[in-house]
Design a protein around this motif. Structure first.
Motif, short mmCIF file in Angstrom:
data_model
loop_
_atom_site.label_atom_id
_atom_site.label_comp_id
_atom_site.label_asym_id
_atom_site.label_seq_id
_atom_site.Cartn_x
_atom_site.Cartn_y
_atom_site.Cartn_z
N VAL A 291 -4.25 31.22 39.32
CA VAL A 291 -5.61 31.01 39.82
C VAL A 291 -5.98 29.53 39.76
O VAL A 291 -6.55 28.98 40.71
N THR A 292 -5.62 28.87 38.67
CA THR A 292 -5.90 27.44 38.54
C THR A 292 -5.22 26.65 39.65
O THR A 292 -5.83 25.76 40.28
N LEU A 293 -3.95 26.96 39.92
CA LEU A 293 -3.22 26.25 40.97
C LEU A 293 -3.86 26.48 42.33
O LEU A 293 -3.96 25.55 43.15
N LEU A 294 -4.31 27.70 42.59
CA LEU A 294 -4.94 28.01 43.88
C LEU A 294 -6.26 27.26 44.02
O LEU A 294 -6.56 26.69 45.09
N LEU A 295 -7.06 27.22 42.97
CA LEU A 295 -8.34 26.51 43.03
C LEU A 295 -8.12 25.00 43.18
O LEU A 295 -8.86 24.33 43.92
N GLU A 296 -7.13 24.48 42.49
CA GLU A 296 -6.82 23.05 42.63
C GLU A 296 -6.32 22.72 44.03
O GLU A 296 -6.65 21.67 44.59
N THR A 297 -5.54 23.63 44.60
CA THR A 297 -5.05 23.43 45.97
C THR A 297 -6.20 23.48 46.96
O THR A 297 -6.27 22.67 47.89
N ALA A 298 -7.12 24.42 46.75
CA ALA A 298 -8.29 24.54 47.64
C ALA A 298 -9.09 23.25 47.65
O ALA A 298 -9.63 22.84 48.69
N ALA A 299 -9.17 22.59 46.51
CA ALA A 299 -9.96 21.36 46.41
C ALA A 299 -9.35 20.21 47.21
O ALA A 299 -10.04 19.24 47.53
N THR A 300 -8.06 20.33 47.56
CA THR A 300 -7.40 19.27 48.34
C THR A 300 -7.52 19.48 49.84
O THR A 300 -7.14 18.59 50.61
N LEU A 301 -8.04 20.63 50.26
CA LEU A 301 -8.18 20.93 51.69
C LEU A 301 -9.58 20.53 52.12
O LEU A 301 -10.56 21.20 51.78
N PRO A 302 -9.72 19.46 52.88
CA PRO A 302 -11.04 18.84 53.10
C PRO A 302 -12.06 19.69 53.84
O PRO A 302 -13.26 19.50 53.65
N PHE A 303 -11.61 20.64 54.67
CA PHE A 303 -12.55 21.42 55.46
C PHE A 303 -12.71 22.86 54.96
O PHE A 303 -13.44 23.64 55.57
N LEU A 304 -12.03 23.21 53.87
CA LEU A 304 -12.07 24.59 53.39
C LEU A 304 -13.46 24.92 52.86
O LEU A 304 -13.98 24.23 51.98
N ARG A 305 -14.04 25.98 53.40
CA ARG A 305 -15.38 26.40 52.99
C ARG A 305 -15.40 27.79 52.38
O ARG A 305 -16.36 28.16 51.71
N SER A 306 -14.34 28.57 52.62
CA SER A 306 -14.31 29.95 52.12
C SER A 306 -12.92 30.28 51.60
O SER A 306 -11.92 30.08 52.30
N LEU A 307 -12.87 30.78 50.36
CA LEU A 307 -11.61 31.19 49.74
C LEU A 307 -11.80 32.57 49.13
O LEU A 307 -12.71 32.78 48.33
N ALA A 308 -10.95 33.52 49.52
CA ALA A 308 -10.98 34.86 48.95
C ALA A 308 -9.69 35.08 48.16
O ALA A 308 -8.59 34.86 48.68
N ILE A 309 -9.83 35.50 46.91
CA ILE A 309 -8.68 35.76 46.04
C ILE A 309 -8.63 37.25 45.75
O ILE A 309 -9.53 37.79 45.10
N ASN A 310 -7.59 37.91 46.24
CA ASN A 310 -7.44 39.36 46.07
C ASN A 310 -6.35 39.68 45.07
O ASN A 310 -5.46 38.86 44.81
#
Length: 285
Positions: A187-206
């Motif tokens: 989960v930490t790796l996914l959240l850190e990766t999301a922070a590097t994507l400049p236009f990402l506005r929505s992330l769903a973790i299933n």
């Protein structure tokens, strides 16, 4: 024994799809509908190959990936719980998807959804983070997480409501708890990766379903897997800390989270635009 002939409707609809200059396609059915992907991949006499920019489908097969590997430029791709029928086959499909297909569309994708039907390499992890990191135009991302190990726990006999009343609980199946130590780093790796994507506005973790539940029904050895994993994902979300602002809204389990400044006790506090950088954490909206 000669296999029965393929129903003509597959060929008819495949040709109908190919003859229309589509830009998007929503296709749900059995693997037999893979004929559509093969038809789309083939150039027709009347014009060039159709290059869809939006696909939503549960017909996730080698034929689909062969089609997607024949061009680049898709913008929205939703794979509805991709599953090869076994862990081995699902892993092979996932390897093709992340190693061959996705890089071809890395510069165009704005929406990607590919949560696994059952635990497999379709889920997020160290094996595919390098590919997800390439999707710099991504605005929406939905992926699953594999739990790894789970352990059986005793079922609660009663539930106590707000008034202190004890209500008996009658549950069917096997209650389990996910190993938090295995969920936290993913989960930490996914959240850190999301922070590097400049236009990402929505992330769903299933949570991905366990392979041991394939074919199992309530009362037939089925374990309460996804609920346990969802709970562990939410704990990991709440424990996450960083000092880099991120505007992505995250949906995990039954809740939605956003990154907020934290006070000394770990709770959210009012954010001021002129405040100095400080520790941030995900809080329920």
């Amino acid at each position: 024994m000669t296999p029965p002939p393929e129903p003509t409707m597959y060929a008819d609809i495949s040709q109908l799809v190919a003859q229309n200059q589509l830009s998007s396609l929503h296709l749900q059915g059995t693997d037999a509908w893979s004929r559509v992907w093969s038809t789309l991949r083939t150039k027709s006499d009347s014009g060039p190959q159709i290059k869809l920019i939006e696909i939503t489908t549960n017909v996730v097969t080698p034929e689909l990936f062969a089609y997607l590997s024949s061009y680049s430029g898709i913008e929205k791709l939703s794979l509805l719980h991709p599953d090869g029928g076994s862990r081995e086959k699902s892993d092979r499909l996932a390897n093709t998807f992340f190693e061959t297909v996705l890089p071809l569309h890395a510069t165009s994708l704005v929406e990607l959804s590919c949560p696994a039907g059952y635990e497999s390499r379709f889920s997020f992890g160290t094996h595919n983070v390098h590919v997800i990191s390439l999707l710099h135009k991504l605005e929406s991302l939905e992926m699953s997480i594999n739990a790894g190990a789970v352990r059986e726990v005793d079922k609660p006999d009663v539930w106590i409501d707000e008034d202190g009343t004890e209500i008996p609980i009658f549950s069917i199946g096997v209650s389990v708890e996910a190993e938090q130590a295995e969920i936290d780093p993913v989960v930490t790796l996914l959240l850190e990766t999301a922070a590097t994507l400049p236009f990402l506005r929505s992330l769903a973790i299933n949570s991905a379903e366990t392979e041991s539940n394939r074919g199992a029904w309530c009362g037939n050895g089925r374990i309460h897997h996804t609920g346990a994993v969802d709970a562990a994902i939410e704990k990991a979300m709440q424990a996450f800390r960083c000092d880099v602002p991120c505007s992505t809204i995250v949906r995990a389990g039954n809740h939605t989270y956003e990154l907020q400044p934290l006070s000394g006790d770990g709770s959210a506090k009012e954010c001021h635009s002129d405040a100095d950088p400080e520790m941030l954490g995900y809080q329920q909206r």
